[in-house]
Design a protein around this motif. Sequence first.
Motif, PDB file in Angstrom:
ATOM      1  N   GLY A 143       0.820  -1.211   0.000  1.00 46.93           N
ATOM      2  CA  GLY A 143       0.000   0.000   0.000  1.00 46.93           C
ATOM      3  C   GLY A 143       0.853   1.259   0.000  1.00 46.93           C
ATOM      4  N   VAL A 144       1.956   1.232   0.758  1.00 45.68           N
ATOM      5  CA  VAL A 144       2.885   2.360   0.789  1.00 45.68           C
ATOM      6  C   VAL A 144       3.463   2.581  -0.618  1.00 45.68           C
ATOM      7  N   ALA A 145       3.963   1.503  -1.227  1.00 44.27           N
ATOM      8  CA  ALA A 145       4.569   1.601  -2.561  1.00 44.27           C
ATOM      9  C   ALA A 145       3.547   2.071  -3.595  1.00 44.27           C
ATOM     10  N   ARG A 146       2.312   1.595  -3.501  1.00 42.43           N
ATOM     11  CA  ARG A 146       1.270   1.997  -4.444  1.00 42.43           C
ATOM     12  C   ARG A 146       0.963   3.483  -4.302  1.00 42.43           C
ATOM     13  N   GLU A 147       0.813   3.955  -3.067  1.00 43.45           N
ATOM     14  CA  GLU A 147       0.511   5.372  -2.850  1.00 43.45           C
ATOM     15  C   GLU A 147       1.620   6.270  -3.410  1.00 43.45           C
ATOM     16  N   VAL A 148       2.876   5.876  -3.204  1.00 45.65           N
ATOM     17  CA  VAL A 148       3.994   6.662  -3.745  1.00 45.65           C
ATOM     18  C   VAL A 148       3.901   6.710  -5.272  1.00 45.65           C
ATOM     19  N   LEU A 149       3.672   5.565  -5.893  1.00 40.36           N
ATOM     20  CA  LEU A 149       3.571   5.504  -7.352  1.00 40.36           C
ATOM     21  C   LEU A 149       2.406   6.345  -7.860  1.00 40.36           C
ATOM     22  N   GLU A 150       1.233   6.214  -7.241  1.00 40.80           N
ATOM     23  CA  GLU A 150       0.058   6.962  -7.690  1.00 40.80           C
ATOM     24  C   GLU A 150       0.216   8.465  -7.512  1.00 40.80           C
ATOM     25  N   GLU A 151       0.813   8.885  -6.403  1.00 38.74           N
ATOM     26  CA  GLU A 151       0.872  10.315  -6.115  1.00 38.74           C
ATOM     27  C   GLU A 151       2.075  11.024  -6.707  1.00 38.74           C
ATOM     28  N   THR A 152       3.166  10.284  -6.960  1.00 33.48           N
ATOM     29  CA  THR A 152       4.389  10.955  -7.427  1.00 33.48           C
ATOM     30  C   THR A 152       4.960  10.374  -8.715  1.00 33.48           C
ATOM     31  N   GLY A 153       4.495   9.193  -9.117  1.00 37.39           N
ATOM     32  CA  GLY A 153       5.074   8.525 -10.280  1.00 37.39           C
ATOM     33  C   GLY A 153       6.404   7.862  -9.981  1.00 37.39           C
ATOM     34  N   LEU A 154       6.849   7.883  -8.729  1.00 40.92           N
ATOM     35  CA  LEU A 154       8.132   7.303  -8.347  1.00 40.92           C
ATOM     36  C   LEU A 154       7.954   5.839  -7.937  1.00 40.92           C
ATOM     37  N   THR A 155       8.954   5.024  -8.258  1.00 39.49           N
ATOM     38  CA  THR A 155       8.925   3.599  -7.958  1.00 39.49           C
ATOM     39  C   THR A 155       9.710   3.310  -6.686  1.00 39.49           C
ATOM     40  N   VAL A 156       9.047   2.748  -5.693  1.00 37.33           N
ATOM     41  CA  VAL A 156       9.715   2.379  -4.446  1.00 37.33           C
ATOM     42  C   VAL A 156      10.593   1.154  -4.699  1.00 37.33           C
ATOM     43  N   THR A 157      11.858   1.236  -4.259  1.00 41.63           N
ATOM     44  CA  THR A 157      12.776   0.101  -4.392  1.00 41.63           C
ATOM     45  C   THR A 157      13.055  -0.556  -3.044  1.00 41.63           C
ATOM     46  N   HIS A 158      12.949   0.238  -1.963  1.00 36.63           N
ATOM     47  CA  HIS A 158      13.236  -0.288  -0.630  1.00 36.63           C
ATOM     48  C   HIS A 158      12.463   0.528   0.400  1.00 36.63           C
ATOM     49  N   ILE A 159      11.899  -0.165   1.376  1.00 33.27           N
ATOM     50  CA  ILE A 159      11.251   0.507   2.505  1.00 33.27           C
ATOM     51  C   ILE A 159      12.149   0.268   3.710  1.00 33.27           C
ATOM     52  N   LYS A 160      12.698   1.360   4.223  1.00 37.45           N
ATOM     53  CA  LYS A 160      13.783   1.282   5.195  1.00 37.45           C
ATOM     54  C   LYS A 160      13.334   1.118   6.646  1.00 37.45           C
ATOM     55  N   ARG A 161      12.356   1.925   7.060  1.00 38.97           N
ATOM     56  CA  ARG A 161      11.975   1.911   8.485  1.00 38.97           C
ATOM     57  C   ARG A 161      10.677   2.680   8.699  1.00 38.97           C
ATOM     58  N   VAL A 162      10.102   2.442   9.877  1.00 29.09           N
ATOM     59  CA  VAL A 162       8.999   3.277  10.353  1.00 29.09           C
ATOM     60  C   VAL A 162       9.642   4.517  10.955  1.00 29.09           C
ATOM     61  N   VAL A 163       9.078   5.664  10.683  1.00 34.07           N
ATOM     62  CA  VAL A 163       9.551   6.916  11.276  1.00 34.07           C
ATOM     63  C   VAL A 163       8.516   7.336  12.307  1.00 34.07           C
ATOM     64  N   GLY A 164       8.988   7.637  13.499  1.00 37.03           N
ATOM     65  CA  GLY A 164       8.064   7.967  14.579  1.00 37.03           C
ATOM     66  C   GLY A 164       7.687   6.705  15.341  1.00 37.03           C
ATOM     67  N   SER A 165       6.563   6.740  15.987  1.00 40.05           N
ATOM     68  CA  SER A 165       6.130   5.625  16.829  1.00 40.05           C
ATOM     69  C   SER A 165       5.801   4.388  16.004  1.00 40.05           C
ATOM     70  N   ALA A 166       6.293   3.236  16.450  1.00 38.53           N
ATOM     71  CA  ALA A 166       5.973   1.965  15.789  1.00 38.53           C
ATOM     72  C   ALA A 166       4.503   1.613  15.979  1.00 38.53           C
ATOM     73  N   ASP A 167       3.833   2.303  16.906  1.00 41.39           N
ATOM     74  CA  ASP A 167       2.402   2.095  17.115  1.00 41.39           C
ATOM     75  C   ASP A 167       1.560   2.991  16.212  1.00 41.39           C
ATOM     76  N   GLY A 168       2.223   3.875  15.478  1.00 42.51           N
ATOM     77  CA  GLY A 168       1.508   4.780  14.583  1.00 42.51           C
ATOM     78  C   GLY A 168       0.830   5.914  15.324  1.00 42.51           C
ATOM     79  N   MET A 169       0.100   6.697  14.560  1.00 44.89           N
ATOM     80  CA  MET A 169      -0.640   7.828  15.097  1.00 44.89           C
ATOM     81  C   MET A 169      -2.118   7.602  14.775  1.00 44.89           C
ATOM     82  N   THR A 170      -2.962   7.680  15.766  1.00 45.69           N
ATOM     83  CA  THR A 170      -4.389   7.454  15.566  1.00 45.69           C
ATOM     84  C   THR A 170      -5.103   8.777  15.358  1.00 45.69           C
ATOM     85  N   PHE A 171      -6.038   8.784  14.398  1.00 45.23           N
ATOM     86  CA  PHE A 171      -6.866   9.956  14.183  1.00 45.23           C
ATOM     87  C   PHE A 171      -8.230   9.519  13.674  1.00 45.23           C
TER      88      PHE A 171
END
Length: 190
Positions: free
Chosen positions: A85-113
């Motif tokens: 889903g991360v790679a798809r969103e990057v491709l759809e919004e920027t046209g860029l191809t994800v080659t590697h996903i390095k890490r979570v930035v911020g809390s590993a529990d995420g942010m709830t909203f």
Amino acid sequence: MEHPTPLSPFTFSLTLAPFNVPVTTYLSSPSLQHHQAIASGALIFTTTSPPKILIIQRAPTDSWPNKWEIPGGGVDLGDTTILHGVAREVLEETGLTVTHIKRVVGSADGMTFVTRRGLLVVKFAFEVEVRSGEEVKLDVKEHQRYLWASEEEIRRGKMEDGYEILFTGEKHREGILEGFRARREDAGGI
């Protein structure tokens, strides 16, 4: 949901294995049982020194009109995994191809909203690497402009030429600064 452009294969750090599962699997965890969706954001840095980050400006006709953010969005039920889903969103919004996903930035529990429609969402930001040499191509229905901004420009909320950067929210800006901090830490800086 079918996606018009198939994703290129990408790699990911072993620490991200918990995100290499479908949305429904991840949300079945007892701690997330009340959440209804997952959103993702992608921090894309240049390989230059000092690094710059890609930020994109929302379209004037979209929610949060003319505000700045990192690429990202909802992880769909049709995405093979959260990382896909991360790679798809990057491709759809920027046209860029994800080659590697390095890490979570911020809390590993995420942010709830809570969305305007009342959905309880958990959002994760990931540092990603993209194929070199590709040009940013925005989906004009969602975003109107992009910039490569330095840490100092993000911190000030202003580009070197004085152009003001207004983010979709302070948490968004703080997440970007956390990404810069993590990169400095990797490089042995403070």
